[in-house]
Scaffold this motif. Structure first.
Motif, PDB file in Angstrom:
ATOM      1  N   ALA A  14       0.841  -1.195   0.000  1.00 61.47           N
ATOM      2  CA  ALA A  14       0.000   0.000   0.000  1.00 61.47           C
ATOM      3  C   ALA A  14       0.878   1.249   0.000  1.00 61.47           C
ATOM      4  O   ALA A  14       1.888   1.317   0.704  1.00 61.47           O
ATOM      5  CB  ALA A  14      -0.919  -0.004   1.220  1.00 61.47           C
ATOM      6  N   LYS A  87      -3.880   1.298  -2.973  1.00 55.34           N
ATOM      7  CA  LYS A  87      -4.590   0.891  -1.766  1.00 55.34           C
ATOM      8  C   LYS A  87      -4.968  -0.581  -1.883  1.00 55.34           C
ATOM      9  O   LYS A  87      -5.112  -1.097  -2.995  1.00 55.34           O
ATOM     10  CB  LYS A  87      -5.863   1.721  -1.602  1.00 55.34           C
ATOM     11  CG  LYS A  87      -5.657   3.224  -1.605  1.00 55.34           C
ATOM     12  CD  LYS A  87      -6.995   3.947  -1.566  1.00 55.34           C
ATOM     13  CE  LYS A  87      -6.812   5.456  -1.593  1.00 55.34           C
ATOM     14  NZ  LYS A  87      -8.126   6.167  -1.552  1.00 55.34           N
ATOM     15  N   PRO A  88      -5.174  -1.246  -0.756  1.00 54.16           N
ATOM     16  CA  PRO A  88      -5.593  -2.658  -0.831  1.00 54.16           C
ATOM     17  C   PRO A  88      -6.851  -2.852  -1.670  1.00 54.16           C
ATOM     18  O   PRO A  88      -6.993  -3.883  -2.346  1.00 54.16           O
ATOM     19  CB  PRO A  88      -5.827  -3.023   0.638  1.00 54.16           C
ATOM     20  CG  PRO A  88      -4.880  -2.148   1.376  1.00 54.16           C
ATOM     21  CD  PRO A  88      -4.879  -0.834   0.623  1.00 54.16           C
ATOM     22  N   SER A 128      -1.552  -4.492   2.641  1.00 48.84           N
ATOM     23  CA  SER A 128      -1.543  -3.403   3.627  1.00 48.84           C
ATOM     24  C   SER A 128      -0.369  -3.512   4.575  1.00 48.84           C
ATOM     25  O   SER A 128       0.331  -4.518   4.585  1.00 48.84           O
ATOM     26  CB  SER A 128      -2.851  -3.419   4.424  1.00 48.84           C
ATOM     27  OG  SER A 128      -3.012  -4.671   5.037  1.00 48.84           O
TER      28      SER A 128
END
Length: 128
Positions: A14, A87-88, A128
């Motif tokens: 991330a 982002k995840p 993440s």
């Protein structure tokens, strides 16, 4: 016939970046739009970025606006998607698509039904 081949996917943490490429060796002037779509397991396909090959106009989904950039290199017959601040929730299979139909007006370039050529996809996994 336009054949599309995506590359550049992979695992990333991330906040990191990736650049996807879509080689289109059969690229011709009859391609009016190209786009990037993604599909995560259990979710519907989502148009994330698209580009008018003749006019250069672009469109982005709200979820990637400001983080992703679509571009083309006509000389190299290649479409790119630069993805920053990943982002995840960006984890998905990413597909390149091309539309060879001339259309006077369209409500949005991010609609999958517009596109008649599709690549096999490249997986992007954001941890993440």
């Amino acid at each position: 016939q336009v054949q599309l081949a995506e590359s550049g996917g992979g695992p990333v943490q991330a906040g990191g970046s990736l650049r996807l490429s879509c080689a289109a060796p059969g690229y011709t002037s009859n391609i009016y739009r190209m786009g990037w779509f993604r599909q995560a397991p259990g979710k519907e396909r989502e148009g994330v970025a698209a580009l008018s090959t003749h006019h250069g106009s672009t469109a982005y989904s709200d979820s990637v606006e400001g983080r992703f950039t679509i571009s083309q290199d006509k000389g190299a017959n290649t479409l790119y998607l630069q993805m920053n601040s990943l982002k995840p929730e960006d984890t998905a299979m990413y597909f390149c698509a091309a539309d060879s139909t001339a259309r006077p007006t369209i409500p949005s370039m991010l609609q999958g039904w517009l596109y008649n050529y599709w690549g096999q996809g490249t997986q992007v996994t954001v941890s993440s």
